[in-house]
Each structure stands twice: as structure tokens, then as C-alpha cells.
Design an enzyme around this catalytic site. Structure first.
Site, PDB file in Angstrom:
ATOM      1  N   HIS A 182       0.094  -1.092   0.194  1.00 25.34           N
ATOM      2  CA  HIS A 182      -0.341   0.258   0.339  1.00 25.34           C
ATOM      3  C   HIS A 182       1.285   0.926   0.036  1.00 25.34           C
ATOM      4  CE1 HIS A 182      -3.113   3.027   1.192  1.00 25.34           C
ATOM      5  NE2 HIS A 182      -3.788   2.244   0.706  1.00 25.34           N
ATOM      6  N   GLU A 222      -3.798   2.538  -7.731  1.00 22.04           N
ATOM      7  CA  GLU A 222      -3.748   3.125  -6.991  1.00 22.04           C
ATOM      8  C   GLU A 222      -2.931   3.837  -7.279  1.00 22.04           C
ATOM      9  OE1 GLU A 222      -6.151   2.097  -2.994  1.00 22.04           O
ATOM     10  OE2 GLU A 222      -3.738   2.362  -2.658  1.00 22.04           O
TER      11      GLU A 222
HETATM   12  P1  PGA Z   1      -9.193   6.313  -0.181  1.00 27.83           P
HETATM   13  O1  PGA Z   1      -7.828   4.665   0.151  1.00 27.83           O
HETATM   14  O2  PGA Z   1     -10.659   5.593  -0.908  1.00 27.83           O
HETATM   15  O3  PGA Z   1      -9.822   7.026   1.182  1.00 27.83           O
HETATM   16  O4  PGA Z   1      -8.956   6.837  -0.879  1.00 27.83           O
HETATM   17  C1  PGA Z   1      -8.093   4.163  -0.449  1.00 27.83           C
HETATM   18  C2  PGA Z   1      -7.253   3.388  -0.205  1.00 27.83           C
HETATM   19  O5  PGA Z   1      -7.602   2.261   1.283  1.00 27.83           O
HETATM   20  O6  PGA Z   1      -6.268   3.161  -0.484  1.00 27.83           O
END
Ligand code: PGA
Length: 264
Positions: free
Chosen positions: A98, A170
Site C-alpha cells: 500500500h 492506486e
Molecule cells: P481512499 O483509500 O478510498 O480513502 O482513497 C483508498 C485506500 O485504501 O488506499
């Protein structure tokens, strides 16, 4: 292969929020709201502390359990860490790489690679987060960053084990942005197609079609549909909106509706 052969996955990443009691309450509320659909998997990633109690009390037909991180060695003098081996009997998934881990905890490409390998070795599906920062993007480096993160993460994964791996696009610049900077479905389409192309180069056509690729970054109940309709996107990793049961249940509902319509 038809994209409907891949399941839709909705992951709720609770990050460092909610006590054990609050976590349990949230699962209780979600249980009342969320229906079971054989092709939509709802995956919950609470804090490490809540994994054990939630695993005992939750309905495993409705939810799968996911850790947010773990340590790649199976055991040893690594004070403060919990290994994938220890989580093996408890969770089905673990988030790996992450951006919070990469940015705040200095997680390198090689550490991510070792975690992916350790997850697979211990029967846990790694949910591997891949994405460029705003700085990378402004410098025109997005593809290079995606390429490097993806190829290193999968370095020790065999084609058979790839079936257990879930990839997430992401973009770091679109995570938890409450000020309106969000990824356009078109940005997501391009990045996800590029990721599948990388998988095709490494493992071939069939593997590239089979691998699950999700989108994550400020997904909410209003825009989830626009991401789920992007070709090649199999679900969403949801952060902030997963802490609110109205919002998260509405996101899962959208996933059901899209799925049911596509399967009709
Ligand atoms: P978010 O987080 O939906 O608050 O942008 C995404 C994530 O868990 O990385």
C-alpha cells in the site's frame, strides 16, 4: 475469456481506524445490509487486532477477511511484527505494498516482492497496490513506476501462483483526496490496460485475462459505478468510504447491480 469469469471484489481498507468493539459493530451493521452474491466478494481489512475476533464472529459466506500488512519472514527475532505464516489460518487476503507502507514506512520494491512471495507461500492472496505519486506523474514517469512496481512485486510468483494474486491500480495522488482530485475513468482504463499488458509479457495471454485488477483511490458510492464499468477493472479498494456502513453497503449494492445486469 469473458470478463464475467472473474469475480467482482470490493475491499474495505479500514486503515488505522476503529477499535475492536467498533470493528465488530461495523461488521454487524454490514451483515444486516449486505446480500450474498456468488460472484461478488466483499473483503474486509480491519486492524491486525480485530482480525481474530472478527474471524470468529463474522459470516464467512458474506465476507472475506484481509490483513493490511504482514512481515515476510515466517518467524524469528522480528520484535513487533506478525508474519504471513501466523495469519495463514485467519485471513484469505493481505494488502501488500500500500502506498502508506511505501511512503511512511520506507517499503522498497524488494520488500514488496518478498511480502508477495511470503503471502503466496502461506496460502494468502496478496492484494498488491501499484501506483504513481503526483511527483512521478508530473515528471511523466507514471508508466515507468507502474512497470517497476509490478514486475518486481511479481518477480518470484510462478504462473500457477499468479491466480492467487490481486492487483490494484492506486494512483497515490487520488487516495483520500477530499479536495476534488480524483482519477478519471479514462486514466484508470489506460493504467489498467498497461498493467494487464505487463502481466501478458511476463505470463502470457491467458494469465493476463485471468488476473484480477481493481481500482483504488477515493472511491465512493457515487463514483464507484464509473470505475467498475471501466473495461478490465474487476472491483474497488475502498478506504474512507468503507468506514461508513451506509456508504460501503451502497458501494457493494452498485457492484451487485452491475454484475446482475451483465450476467442477465
Ligand atoms: P481512499 O483509500 O478510498 O480513502 O482513497 C483508498 C485506500 O485504501 O488506499
Amino acid at each position: 475469456m469473458n470478463h464475467l469469469e472473474r469475480k467482482t471484489l470490493i475491499v474495505g481498507n479500514w486503515k488505522m481506524h476503529l477499535s475492536v468493539h467498533q470493528s465488530s459493530l461495523l461488521v454487524h451493521r454490514l451483515t444486516e445490509r449486505i446480500k450474498v452474491h456468488r460472484n461478488v466478494e466483499v473483503i474486509l481489512a480491519p486492524s491486525m487486532l480485530a482480525l481474530q475476533p472478527l474471524s470468529l464472529e463474522m459470516d464467512h459466506r458474506r465476507f472475506q477477511l484481509c490483513a493490511q500488512d504482514a512481515y515476510p519472514k515466517d518467524e524469528g527475532g522480528y520484535t513487533g511484527e506478525v508474519s504471513f505464516a501466523m495469519l495463514g489460518s485467519l485471513v484469505q487476503y493481505c494488502i501488500v505494498g500500500h502506498s502508506a507502507r511505501r511512503i511512511y514506512f520506507g517499503e522498497t520494491l524488494e520488500m514488496v516482492r518478498d511480502k508477495v512471495e511470503a503471502a503466496v507461500r502461506n496460502g494468502i492472496s496478496p492484494i498488491v497496490c501499484i501506483g504513481e505519486t503526483k511527483q512521478d506523474r508530473d515528471a511523466g514517469q507514471s508508466r515507468q513506476v507502474i512497470h517497476d512496481q509490478l514486475t518486481t512485486a511479481l518477480m518470484n510468483v510462478t504462473s500457477r501462483d499468479l491466480e492467487k494474486v490481486v492487483l490494484v491500480y492506486e494512483p497515490v495522488w487520488a487516495i483520500s483526496t477530499f479536495d476534488g482530485i480524483i482519477a478519471k475513468p479514462d486514466d484508470v482504463a489506460k493504467a489498467v490496460a498497461y498493467m494487464r499488458m505487463q502481466v501478458r509479457e511476463l505470463y502470457g495471454e491467458r494469465a493476463a485475462e485471468k488476473v484480477s485488477v481493481l481500482y483504488g483511490g477515493s472511491v465512493n458510492e457515487h463514483d464507484v459505478r464509473s470505475y467498475l464499468e471501466v473495461p478490465g477493472v474487476d472491483g474497488a479498494l475502498v478506504g474512507a468510504a468503507s468506514l461508513n456502513y451506509h456508504q460501503f453497503a451502497a458501494i457493494v449494492d452498485e457492484a451487485y447491480r452491475i454484475r446482475i445486469k451483465a450476467e442477465a
